[in-house]
Design a protein around this motif. Structure first.
Motif, PDB file in Angstrom:
ATOM      1  N   LEU A   1      45.962  63.033  36.044  1.00 42.71           N
ATOM      2  CA  LEU A   1      45.893  61.783  35.312  1.00 42.71           C
ATOM      3  C   LEU A   1      47.199  61.560  34.563  1.00 42.71           C
ATOM      4  O   LEU A   1      47.910  62.511  34.235  1.00 42.71           O
ATOM      5  CB  LEU A   1      44.722  61.788  34.316  1.00 42.71           C
ATOM      6  CG  LEU A   1      43.362  61.345  34.869  1.00 42.71           C
ATOM      7  CD1 LEU A   1      42.898  62.273  35.976  1.00 42.71           C
ATOM      8  CD2 LEU A   1      42.331  61.274  33.754  1.00 42.71           C
ATOM      9  N   ASP A   2      47.489  60.286  34.263  1.00 43.28           N
ATOM     10  CA  ASP A   2      48.728  59.995  33.555  1.00 43.28           C
ATOM     11  C   ASP A   2      48.656  60.326  32.072  1.00 43.28           C
ATOM     12  O   ASP A   2      49.653  60.162  31.359  1.00 43.28           O
ATOM     13  CB  ASP A   2      49.139  58.531  33.757  1.00 43.28           C
ATOM     14  CG  ASP A   2      48.135  57.535  33.185  1.00 43.28           C
ATOM     15  OD1 ASP A   2      47.117  57.968  32.617  1.00 43.28           O
ATOM     16  OD2 ASP A   2      48.371  56.313  33.317  1.00 43.28           O
ATOM     17  N   ASP A   3      47.489  60.822  31.580  1.00 45.71           N
ATOM     18  CA  ASP A   3      47.416  61.241  30.179  1.00 45.71           C
ATOM     19  C   ASP A   3      48.015  62.626  29.967  1.00 45.71           C
ATOM     20  O   ASP A   3      48.213  63.070  28.824  1.00 45.71           O
ATOM     21  CB  ASP A   3      45.970  61.207  29.666  1.00 45.71           C
ATOM     22  CG  ASP A   3      45.039  62.171  30.401  1.00 45.71           C
ATOM     23  OD1 ASP A   3      45.516  62.930  31.271  1.00 45.71           O
ATOM     24  OD2 ASP A   3      43.832  62.152  30.115  1.00 45.71           O
TER      25      ASP A   3
ATOM     26  N   GLY B   1      43.544  52.961  27.805  1.00 45.62           N
ATOM     27  CA  GLY B   1      42.878  53.266  26.542  1.00 45.62           C
ATOM     28  C   GLY B   1      42.136  54.585  26.581  1.00 45.62           C
ATOM     29  O   GLY B   1      41.106  54.739  25.912  1.00 45.62           O
ATOM     30  N   GLY B   2      42.628  55.537  27.379  1.00 45.38           N
ATOM     31  CA  GLY B   2      41.975  56.838  27.485  1.00 45.38           C
ATOM     32  C   GLY B   2      40.865  56.897  28.507  1.00 45.38           C
ATOM     33  O   GLY B   2      40.257  57.958  28.695  1.00 45.38           O
ATOM     34  N   ASP B   3      40.584  55.786  29.187  1.00 41.03           N
ATOM     35  CA  ASP B   3      39.544  55.737  30.215  1.00 41.03           C
ATOM     36  C   ASP B   3      40.181  55.690  31.603  1.00 41.03           C
ATOM     37  O   ASP B   3      41.287  55.163  31.777  1.00 41.03           O
ATOM     38  CB  ASP B   3      38.643  54.514  30.025  1.00 41.03           C
ATOM     39  CG  ASP B   3      37.924  54.522  28.689  1.00 41.03           C
ATOM     40  OD1 ASP B   3      37.660  55.622  28.175  1.00 41.03           O
ATOM     41  OD2 ASP B   3      37.640  53.433  28.152  1.00 41.03           O
ATOM     42  N   LEU B   4      39.470  56.216  32.584  1.00 41.15           N
ATOM     43  CA  LEU B   4      39.965  56.267  33.953  1.00 41.15           C
ATOM     44  C   LEU B   4      39.668  54.961  34.675  1.00 41.15           C
ATOM     45  O   LEU B   4      38.548  54.457  34.618  1.00 41.15           O
ATOM     46  CB  LEU B   4      39.306  57.438  34.695  1.00 41.15           C
ATOM     47  CG  LEU B   4      39.669  57.618  36.168  1.00 41.15           C
ATOM     48  CD1 LEU B   4      41.140  57.967  36.328  1.00 41.15           C
ATOM     49  CD2 LEU B   4      38.787  58.707  36.795  1.00 41.15           C
TER      50      LEU B   4
ATOM     51  N   PRO C   1      31.514  54.910  44.023  1.00 41.51           N
ATOM     52  CA  PRO C   1      32.010  54.674  42.657  1.00 41.51           C
ATOM     53  C   PRO C   1      33.433  54.140  42.601  1.00 41.51           C
ATOM     54  O   PRO C   1      33.885  53.699  41.545  1.00 41.51           O
ATOM     55  CB  PRO C   1      31.928  56.062  42.012  1.00 41.51           C
ATOM     56  CG  PRO C   1      32.062  57.014  43.161  1.00 41.51           C
ATOM     57  CD  PRO C   1      31.360  56.348  44.317  1.00 41.51           C
ATOM     58  N   GLY C   2      34.148  54.175  43.705  1.00 42.04           N
ATOM     59  CA  GLY C   2      35.539  53.735  43.717  1.00 42.04           C
ATOM     60  C   GLY C   2      36.497  54.911  43.711  1.00 42.04           C
ATOM     61  O   GLY C   2      36.099  56.065  43.519  1.00 42.04           O
ATOM     62  N   PHE C   3      37.768  54.608  43.905  1.00 41.28           N
ATOM     63  CA  PHE C   3      38.808  55.625  43.935  1.00 41.28           C
ATOM     64  C   PHE C   3      39.710  55.487  42.715  1.00 41.28           C
ATOM     65  O   PHE C   3      39.868  54.385  42.175  1.00 41.28           O
ATOM     66  CB  PHE C   3      39.652  55.479  45.208  1.00 41.28           C
ATOM     67  CG  PHE C   3      38.890  55.714  46.476  1.00 41.28           C
ATOM     68  CD1 PHE C   3      38.662  57.003  46.938  1.00 41.28           C
ATOM     69  CD2 PHE C   3      38.381  54.644  47.203  1.00 41.28           C
ATOM     70  CE1 PHE C   3      37.949  57.222  48.107  1.00 41.28           C
ATOM     71  CE2 PHE C   3      37.670  54.853  48.379  1.00 41.28           C
ATOM     72  CZ  PHE C   3      37.455  56.149  48.828  1.00 41.28           C
ATOM     73  N   PRO C   4      40.319  56.585  42.273  1.00 41.44           N
ATOM     74  CA  PRO C   4      41.235  56.490  41.128  1.00 41.44           C
ATOM     75  C   PRO C   4      42.349  55.480  41.400  1.00 41.44           C
ATOM     76  O   PRO C   4      42.908  55.433  42.492  1.00 41.44           O
ATOM     77  CB  PRO C   4      41.794  57.914  41.004  1.00 41.44           C
ATOM     78  CG  PRO C   4      40.765  58.788  41.648  1.00 41.44           C
ATOM     79  CD  PRO C   4      40.169  57.980  42.755  1.00 41.44           C
ATOM     80  N   PHE C   5      42.643  54.691  40.404  1.00 38.28           N
ATOM     81  CA  PHE C   5      43.709  53.695  40.492  1.00 38.28           C
ATOM     82  C   PHE C   5      45.032  54.425  40.263  1.00 38.28           C
ATOM     83  O   PHE C   5      45.291  54.922  39.169  1.00 38.28           O
ATOM     84  CB  PHE C   5      43.475  52.634  39.421  1.00 38.28           C
ATOM     85  CG  PHE C   5      43.997  51.284  39.769  1.00 38.28           C
ATOM     86  CD1 PHE C   5      43.207  50.375  40.438  1.00 38.28           C
ATOM     87  CD2 PHE C   5      45.284  50.920  39.420  1.00 38.28           C
ATOM     88  CE1 PHE C   5      43.677  49.113  40.762  1.00 38.28           C
ATOM     89  CE2 PHE C   5      45.754  49.666  39.741  1.00 38.28           C
ATOM     90  CZ  PHE C   5      44.963  48.762  40.408  1.00 38.28           C
ATOM     91  N   MET C   6      45.857  54.507  41.292  1.00 37.27           N
ATOM     92  CA  MET C   6      47.061  55.333  41.241  1.00 37.27           C
ATOM     93  C   MET C   6      48.294  54.500  40.873  1.00 37.27           C
ATOM     94  O   MET C   6      48.386  53.323  41.186  1.00 37.27           O
ATOM     95  CB  MET C   6      47.292  56.022  42.580  1.00 37.27           C
ATOM     96  CG  MET C   6      46.099  56.811  43.108  1.00 37.27           C
ATOM     97  SD  MET C   6      45.583  58.167  42.026  1.00 37.27           S
ATOM     98  CE  MET C   6      46.997  59.290  42.229  1.00 37.27           C
ATOM     99  N   ARG C   7      49.227  55.146  40.185  1.00 38.49           N
ATOM    100  CA  ARG C   7      50.532  54.538  39.931  1.00 38.49           C
ATOM    101  C   ARG C   7      51.608  55.591  40.141  1.00 38.49           C
ATOM    102  O   ARG C   7      51.358  56.799  40.056  1.00 38.49           O
ATOM    103  CB  ARG C   7      50.613  53.942  38.527  1.00 38.49           C
ATOM    104  CG  ARG C   7      50.674  54.951  37.372  1.00 38.49           C
ATOM    105  CD  ARG C   7      50.700  54.210  36.048  1.00 38.49           C
ATOM    106  NE  ARG C   7      50.792  55.110  34.905  1.00 38.49           N
ATOM    107  CZ  ARG C   7      51.948  55.470  34.343  1.00 38.49           C
ATOM    108  NH1 ARG C   7      53.086  55.015  34.831  1.00 38.49           N
ATOM    109  NH2 ARG C   7      51.954  56.278  33.296  1.00 38.49           N
ATOM    110  N   THR C   8      52.820  55.138  40.412  1.00 43.42           N
ATOM    111  CA  THR C   8      53.927  56.030  40.734  1.00 43.42           C
ATOM    112  C   THR C   8      54.824  56.210  39.522  1.00 43.42           C
ATOM    113  O   THR C   8      55.252  55.228  38.895  1.00 43.42           O
ATOM    114  CB  THR C   8      54.753  55.469  41.909  1.00 43.42           C
ATOM    115  OG1 THR C   8      53.880  55.258  43.026  1.00 43.42           O
ATOM    116  CG2 THR C   8      55.854  56.448  42.305  1.00 43.42           C
ATOM    117  N   LEU C   9      55.118  57.471  39.197  1.00 44.63           N
ATOM    118  CA  LEU C   9      56.010  57.786  38.090  1.00 44.63           C
ATOM    119  C   LEU C   9      57.467  57.629  38.520  1.00 44.63           C
ATOM    120  O   LEU C   9      57.773  57.460  39.702  1.00 44.63           O
ATOM    121  CB  LEU C   9      55.757  59.217  37.617  1.00 44.63           C
ATOM    122  CG  LEU C   9      54.345  59.536  37.126  1.00 44.63           C
ATOM    123  CD1 LEU C   9      54.242  61.017  36.747  1.00 44.63           C
ATOM    124  CD2 LEU C   9      53.966  58.657  35.940  1.00 44.63           C
ATOM    125  N   ALA C  10      58.371  57.724  37.545  1.00 42.79           N
ATOM    126  CA  ALA C  10      59.798  57.591  37.836  1.00 42.79           C
ATOM    127  C   ALA C  10      60.296  58.691  38.764  1.00 42.79           C
ATOM    128  O   ALA C  10      61.262  58.502  39.501  1.00 42.79           O
ATOM    129  CB  ALA C  10      60.589  57.604  36.530  1.00 42.79           C
TER     130      ALA C  10
END
Length: 208
Positions: free
Chosen positions: A27-29, A91-94, A72-81
């Motif tokens: 996770l990005d947290d 807000g702390g939620d997945l 339930p769906g799949f994690p929403f992914m984003r790409t880091l630098a």
């Protein structure tokens, strides 16, 4: 297993899974991972929330690998630098996105799963008759907005929007300005809700 820096001691067990390991997403947290296993004999998938500090994991959801209607769906992914992908939180939620398959066709959705009590809040779902899908969660930075706009231009719905811009121009400067303002207002509202929502081709009813 886990081995902490300076990597000279003995590794310790973090998680023991009864079935076959499938994947580990971070996770990005920076403090959680999503650990997924699969029981191939049953065709069953289970995903855990794994604290990276060594604490006990918690099951998040489980379902058939062939599940469509109640997925339930799949994690929403984003790409880091650095090029690595992480599961995005808000807000702390997945964030979870899915096709929302049903007897009348797909209705893509975007959910927010609380990592505290595992409650689910639906942020968006496409209406019947026309399919819209979340393609990028809002980050609030100009660079991220520009990247999403470039991705939006590559989507099928963008051709229809470009045609709309041309039609506005043909109708005169006032109509063109009003058309652009309306589209910009709608896009900003979607960003404030936490996702960029795009038109995509509609799919037929799910099979099986």
């Amino acid at each position: 297993m886990r081995l902490d820096p300076p990597y000279t001691g003995d590794p310790f067990e973090v998680q023991r899974m009864p079935y076959r390991f499938t994947r580990l997403r971070f996770l990005d947290d920076g403090i959680h991972g999503l650990l997924t296993e699969e029981d191939r004999s049953r065709g069953w998938s289970r995903t855990y929330l794994l604290p990276l500090n060594g604490k006990q994991s918690r099951p998040l959801f489980e379902h058939s690998v062939r599940e469509r209607y109640r997925h339930p769906g799949f994690p929403f992914m984003r790409t880091l630098a650095n090029g690595h992908q992480v599961a995005q939180t808000l807000g702390g939620d997945l964030l979870l996105s899915g096709q929302g398959a049903g007897p009348k066709g797909d209705r893509p959705f975007l959910d927010k799963l609380s990592l505290k009590d595992l409650s689910v809040q639906r942020l968006f779902q496409s209406a019947e008759g026309g399919v819209r899908a979340a393609r990028g969660a809002a980050r609030g930075s100009p660079a991220a907005d520009a990247a999403r706009d470039r991705a939006r231009a590559a989507q099928p719905g963008a051709a229809r929007e470009r045609q709309g811009h041309a039609a506005d121009a043909d109708q005169g400067s006032d109509a063109a300005v009003e058309g652009r303002a309306a589209r910009a207002g709608e896009l900003q509202a979607q960003r404030r809700r936490g996702a960029l929502v795009l038109d995509v081709p509609a799919a037929g009813p799910a099979r099986g």
